[in-house]
Design an enzyme around this catalytic site. Sequence first.
Site, PDB file in Angstrom:
ATOM      1  N   HIS A 240       0.935  -1.153   0.025  1.00  0.00           N
ATOM      2  CA  HIS A 240      -0.014   0.178   0.126  1.00  0.00           C
ATOM      3  C   HIS A 240       0.859   1.230   0.124  1.00  0.00           C
ATOM      4  O   HIS A 240       0.526   2.394   0.582  1.00  0.00           O
ATOM      5  CB  HIS A 240      -0.874   0.184   1.256  1.00  0.00           C
ATOM      6  CG  HIS A 240      -1.955  -1.005   1.149  1.00  0.00           C
ATOM      7  ND1 HIS A 240      -2.801  -1.647   2.266  1.00  0.00           N
ATOM      8  CD2 HIS A 240      -2.312  -1.805   0.095  1.00  0.00           C
ATOM      9  CE1 HIS A 240      -3.476  -2.585   1.733  1.00  0.00           C
ATOM     10  NE2 HIS A 240      -3.355  -2.790   0.592  1.00  0.00           N
ATOM     11  N   CYS A 251       1.862  15.689 -11.713  1.00  0.00           N
ATOM     12  CA  CYS A 251       2.822  15.351 -12.497  1.00  0.00           C
ATOM     13  C   CYS A 251       3.886  14.395 -12.077  1.00  0.00           C
ATOM     14  O   CYS A 251       4.885  14.033 -12.815  1.00  0.00           O
ATOM     15  CB  CYS A 251       3.777  16.532 -12.806  1.00  0.00           C
ATOM     16  SG  CYS A 251       4.601  17.139 -11.561  1.00  0.00           S
ATOM     17  N   SER A 308      -6.847  -7.668   9.500  1.00  0.00           N
ATOM     18  CA  SER A 308      -8.161  -8.172   9.391  1.00  0.00           C
ATOM     19  C   SER A 308      -8.487  -8.873   8.111  1.00  0.00           C
ATOM     20  O   SER A 308      -9.482  -9.586   8.085  1.00  0.00           O
ATOM     21  CB  SER A 308      -9.273  -6.984   9.695  1.00  0.00           C
ATOM     22  OG  SER A 308      -9.020  -6.142   8.574  1.00  0.00           O
TER      23      SER A 308
HETATM   24  N1  APR Z   1      -1.425  -7.845  17.598  1.00  0.00           N
HETATM   25  C1  APR Z   1      -1.954  -8.549  16.849  1.00  0.00           C
HETATM   26  N2  APR Z   1      -3.131  -8.000  16.048  1.00  0.00           N
HETATM   27  C2  APR Z   1      -3.530  -7.060  16.422  1.00  0.00           C
HETATM   28  C3  APR Z   1      -3.048  -6.173  17.501  1.00  0.00           C
HETATM   29  C4  APR Z   1      -1.979  -6.502  18.110  1.00  0.00           C
HETATM   30  N3  APR Z   1      -1.329  -6.034  19.064  1.00  0.00           N
HETATM   31  N4  APR Z   1      -3.776  -4.983  17.575  1.00  0.00           N
HETATM   32  C5  APR Z   1      -4.798  -5.205  16.691  1.00  0.00           C
HETATM   33  N5  APR Z   1      -4.768  -6.227  16.206  1.00  0.00           N
HETATM   34  C6  APR Z   1      -5.294  -6.808  14.961  1.00  0.00           C
HETATM   35  C7  APR Z   1      -6.882  -6.388  14.829  1.00  0.00           C
HETATM   36  O1  APR Z   1      -7.758  -7.273  15.601  1.00  0.00           O
HETATM   37  C8  APR Z   1      -7.242  -6.370  13.474  1.00  0.00           C
HETATM   38  O2  APR Z   1      -7.900  -7.701  13.021  1.00  0.00           O
HETATM   39  O3  APR Z   1      -4.889  -6.270  13.704  1.00  0.00           O
HETATM   40  C9  APR Z   1      -5.909  -6.211  12.860  1.00  0.00           C
HETATM   41  C10 APR Z   1      -5.671  -4.952  12.022  1.00  0.00           C
HETATM   42  O4  APR Z   1      -6.926  -4.854  10.924  1.00  0.00           O
HETATM   43  P1  APR Z   1      -6.951  -3.544  10.123  1.00  0.00           P
HETATM   44  O5  APR Z   1      -7.306  -2.503  11.453  1.00  0.00           O
HETATM   45  O6  APR Z   1      -8.297  -3.774   9.313  1.00  0.00           O
HETATM   46  O7  APR Z   1      -5.717  -3.108   9.611  1.00  0.00           O
HETATM   47  P2  APR Z   1      -5.379  -3.992   8.123  1.00  0.00           P
HETATM   48  O8  APR Z   1      -5.751  -5.294   8.158  1.00  0.00           O
HETATM   49  O9  APR Z   1      -3.772  -3.704   8.029  1.00  0.00           O
HETATM   50  O10 APR Z   1      -5.975  -3.191   7.028  1.00  0.00           O
HETATM   51  C11 APR Z   1      -5.781  -3.265   5.497  1.00  0.00           C
HETATM   52  O11 APR Z   1      -6.736  -1.426   5.283  1.00  0.00           O
HETATM   53  O12 APR Z   1      -7.557   0.797   5.342  1.00  0.00           O
HETATM   54  C12 APR Z   1      -6.668   0.059   4.587  1.00  0.00           C
HETATM   55  O13 APR Z   1      -4.886   0.573   3.645  1.00  0.00           O
HETATM   56  C13 APR Z   1      -5.290   0.246   4.851  1.00  0.00           C
HETATM   57  O14 APR Z   1      -3.629  -1.065   4.907  1.00  0.00           O
HETATM   58  C14 APR Z   1      -4.803  -0.915   5.552  1.00  0.00           C
HETATM   59  C15 APR Z   1      -5.673  -2.057   4.937  1.00  0.00           C
END
Ligand code: APR
Length: 362
Positions: A240, A251, A308
């Site tokens: 990302h 540009c 997630s």
């Molecule tokens: N250890 C392990 N897992 C964790 C922790 C932790 N300390 N804290 C939170 N989590 C988990 C949450 O339970 C959640 O399922 O990490 C996950 C994060 O999920 P998201 O918030 O959806 O983030 P991500 O999966 O990286 O999102 C993907 O979505 O918005 C776009 O571009 C953005 O890169 C991002 C993409």
Amino acid sequence: MHMATNSETIITLGFEGGSVDLRRKPSTDGTWEYAVSRNESAMADLLSEEDEDLIPMLVSEPKHWVPSFDEGMRLLEPYHWQRCTPYQIHPEYRNHVWDHVVADRHSFRSMDRWARACGVSYRPDLVTLADWILASRSTVVLTGAGISVASGLPDFRSPGGWWRNIDPTTVATVVALHQDYDTFHAFYSHRIRALEGLIPNPSHEILAKWEGQGLISAIATQNVDGFHQMAGATTVYELHGSIKSVRCSSCNQPATVEAFLSKTPCAHCAGDLRPNVTLFDESLPQDAWENAMKAISVSELVLVIGSSLNVYPANRLPRMTNGLSAAINLEETAMDSGFNLVIHGKAEDVLPEIDQWVQSSR
Ligand code: APR
């Protein structure tokens, strides 16, 4: 039955038809000496008083005293102590015995029994993942925002996450960039400033160490914080993009983060500046995506940490492996059932424990 020496039993191990004791006695220099005494038959305990003279045939006196506990443990080798049942372990030696169990864990039939005797709790699923990491000749790790939470960054979809308070379509799209640059600029300026002073956490450091040890071949990350590289990882595919660099939205000329933060227009065309992150209505950086796909398609293990797996196409990567798949995540995700192993917990809690199991067998 009591030995006629000033020694005391510190470990008793049972085996078919008998038991063996590791004993200690004070040595002249104020430390301890160690020796084994064996009770070849449970009969020895059952002998009546008048038959006590038979005991020497069945029970050996400690003879060969050694000056260290580790050498004492080596005296138990001929009894294949790893296959014995630990009846009792002196509290002073439980951690030390557990270190021996961890270091030699593949020799054990039941580590649970030894964990109980040593008074320690451990998670067998973490041992399993450590063994998979050690056995895999090509492991790719896919990380999400959850791995950076311990560094002080919110994730996106947990309570307190970025998208819990902001509708992503109003800030993280090309449409938002062009139709409401002020809101777009305010959001990404805030995220850039939120990173200031934050550093990678032990999870990033462990992955960088594993890469250096040849245990993982690449990290594909959905994160834009640059923490994997800051922790020393070198093969990082930023699916990302990155918030650490900026370009002109018209540009594409590179510009500085400072110019973006101060809302300075592009020096070449006066266009609006933007960070090099992938917005929702954009395709992923081609190199990062293709490298990640290629690495995962030949991997024997893919490990997802802190995601997630809500966002396409990154969430398609784990199923592209022909090997094993594992996930470490704080909460359940809709993709859990597709993994061979799911470990629920904080990455910063479980990765150090997994690393202990990995390092103890390298
Ligand atoms: N250890 C392990 N897992 C964790 C922790 C932790 N300390 N804290 C939170 N989590 C988990 C949450 O339970 C959640 O399922 O990490 C996950 C994060 O999920 P998201 O918030 O959806 O983030 P991500 O999966 O990286 O999102 C993907 O979505 O918005 C776009 O571009 C953005 O890169 C991002 C993409």
